[in-house]
Design an enzyme around this catalytic site. Structure first.
Site: not given
Ligand code: MV4
Length: 449
Positions: A201, A203, A275, A292, A295
């Site tokens: 889903k 967010i 995370e 790991r 930063v």
């Molecule tokens: C998501 C999300 C919204 N909904 N998953 C971006 C990198 C990857 N590690 C996971 N990410 C995201 N996953 C769901 N289900 C939005 C992001 C996302 C994001 C997440 C954390 C920090 C910055 C971000 C920037 C854009 C999108």
């Protein structure tokens, strides 16, 4: 205890690990590429070996070259830092078969967490909240359409082998699903050599919140609370803080307990970061685990008083967590980190060159982690992070005031940096109010493409 450790990294994190070695009375061995010959990690190590040319693939990522250096220097262990070889399960395996202790989790754990759909299923089994989505990878576009119907649009498809945003697509309707699914599949296949996708889903405006854990080799685990890393742009974090303005003491206590139980069940060892995305109603959902040191670890060090890098080394040497940290951990005060990058202020492109003036701030509650110095050179081949400015205050307002004055006292000339950008962000009322999410930078500074 180890007598000698090789640090398979460069820049500020290599220096950070050298600091921990010095304080523990362990000899530190640096490795470096040709352009890094005059780096501070080379100067402050007890020994240093050149392992190849500028290209990371031929030096810092060259496993035979790193292992050879470790054998020549006769070290007991290798600390990989972050990035580079830090989450390479094959490298961790080669270390162990060469009689070198890898300072991190066992290779099988690194491999499992690297397969994001497997990590997600493992967390689900342990009762960690995850987002609604597919059970593991999806075999076809048709299966993706079925899951999307069940979960409800918008959904996001992610590469199992991914991370950092590549191989991800947001899908807002059944109509665009075939195109988006294929695009994500192709991108994942070419970027990671593995086109497997899973679904969650989506967010819209999440906060990025991550929990720091430490686990020893005797089954003891401690969760050290969270960091809020929502201030980022293009998947590059800019500012991190601890505690998160959005996490209550109750939620922190609940999450720490769930994570301590889960890490025990999984058999996690050493430092790790779990995370989460926080949704609009303040609930946390697991997304991935990093195996790991990160930063942004210093903000957790400031509010918990735990030296995470020393803990990593002591855990790898067989220490018991109960002898390292007092439990339970309750964060005290507030810490903020600004990542200082060598980059153009508007275009966000790297800015390499010679630093002609370098004045790092100091004073009460200020920490600067850097390997840069006046007349030093920022090579164009690597990450653009040149310093981390970390402050501590008795509360968030004091930490913000301290960060503002420390940014004013941080002078870097000769190259472009993100210092001015940080000053602007810290002036924003929504930042000051703790009212932000991962879309903050897009709203605050819309980017021309
Ligand atoms: C998501 C999300 C919204 N909904 N998953 C971006 C990198 C990857 N590690 C996971 N990410 C995201 N996953 C769901 N289900 C939005 C992001 C996302 C994001 C997440 C954390 C920090 C910055 C971000 C920037 C854009 C999108």
């Amino acid at each position: 205890m180890f007598k000698k450790i090789l640090i398979a990294n460069r820049g500020e994190i290599a220096l950070r690990v050298i600091c921990a070695c010095k304080e523990l009375g362990i000899k530190a061995v640096a490795v470096y590429s040709e352009p890094d010959r005059n780096s501070l990690h080379v100067r402050f190590a007890d020994e240093a070996l050149c392992i190849g040319p500028a290209r990371a693939g031929e030096s810092y990522l060259n496993i035979p070259a790193v292992i050879s250096a470790a054998e020549i220097a006769n070290v007991d262990a290798i600390h990989p830092g972050y990035g580079l070889l830090s989450e390479n399960a094959n490298f961790a395996h080669v270390c162990e078969t060469s009689g070198l202790k890898f300072i991190g989790p066992p290779p099988e754990i690194i491999r499992m967490m690297g397969e994001k759909d497997k990590a997600r299923q493992a967390m689900k089994r342990c009762g960690v909240p995850i987002l609604p989505g597919s059970d593991g990878v999806m075999a076809s576009e048709a299966e993706a359409a079925e899951w999307a119907k069940q979960v409800g649009f918008p959904v996001i498809v992610k590469a199992s082998a991914g991370g950092g945003g590549r191989g991800m697509r947001v899908i807002r309707s059944a109509e665009e699903l075939p195109r988006m699914f294929q695009a994500a599949h192709s991108e994942a296949a070419s970027a990671f050599g593995n086109g497997d996708l899973y679904m969650e889903k989506f967010i819209e405006r999440p906060r990025h919140i991550e929990f720091q854990v430490l686990a020893d080799e005797h089954g003891n685990v401690i969760s050290l609370g969270e960091r809020d890393c929502s201030i980022q742009r293009r998947h590059q974090k800019l500012i991190e803080e601890s505690p998160s303005p959005a996490v209550s003491p109750d939620l922190r206590k609940k999450m720490n307990a769930i994570l301590e139980k889960t890490m025990k069940e999984i058999g996690y060892v050493n430092a790790g970061t779990v995370e989460f995305l926080m949704d609009e109603d303040g609930s946390l959902h697991f997304i991935e685990m990093n195996t790991r040191i990160q930063v942004e670890h210093p903000v957790t060090e400031f509010v918990t008083g735990v030296d995470l890098v020393k803990s990593q080394i002591l855990i790898a040497a067989g220490a018991k967590l109960t002898d390292l940290v007092h439990s339970p951990i309750v964060p005290k005060g507030h810490s903020i980190e600004c990542r200082i990058n060598a980059e153009h202020p508007e275009r966000f492109t790297p800015s390499a060159g010679k630093i002609t003036v370098f004045n790092a701030p100091g004073g009460n509650g200020v920490r600067v982690d850097t390997a840069q110095y006046q007349d030093g050179v920022v090579p164009p081949y690597y990450d653009s992070l040149i310093a981390k400015l970390i402050v501590y205050g008795k509360d968030r307002p004091e930490a913000i005031a301290r960060m503002k004055r420390a940014l004013d006292m941080f002078i870097v000339e000769g190259i472009h940096t993100s210092i001015a950008l940080h000053k602007r962000i810290l002036q924003e009322p929504d930042f000051e109010a703790g009212n932000f999410d991962t879309k903050f930078m897009e709203r605050f500074m819309p980017q021309k493409k």
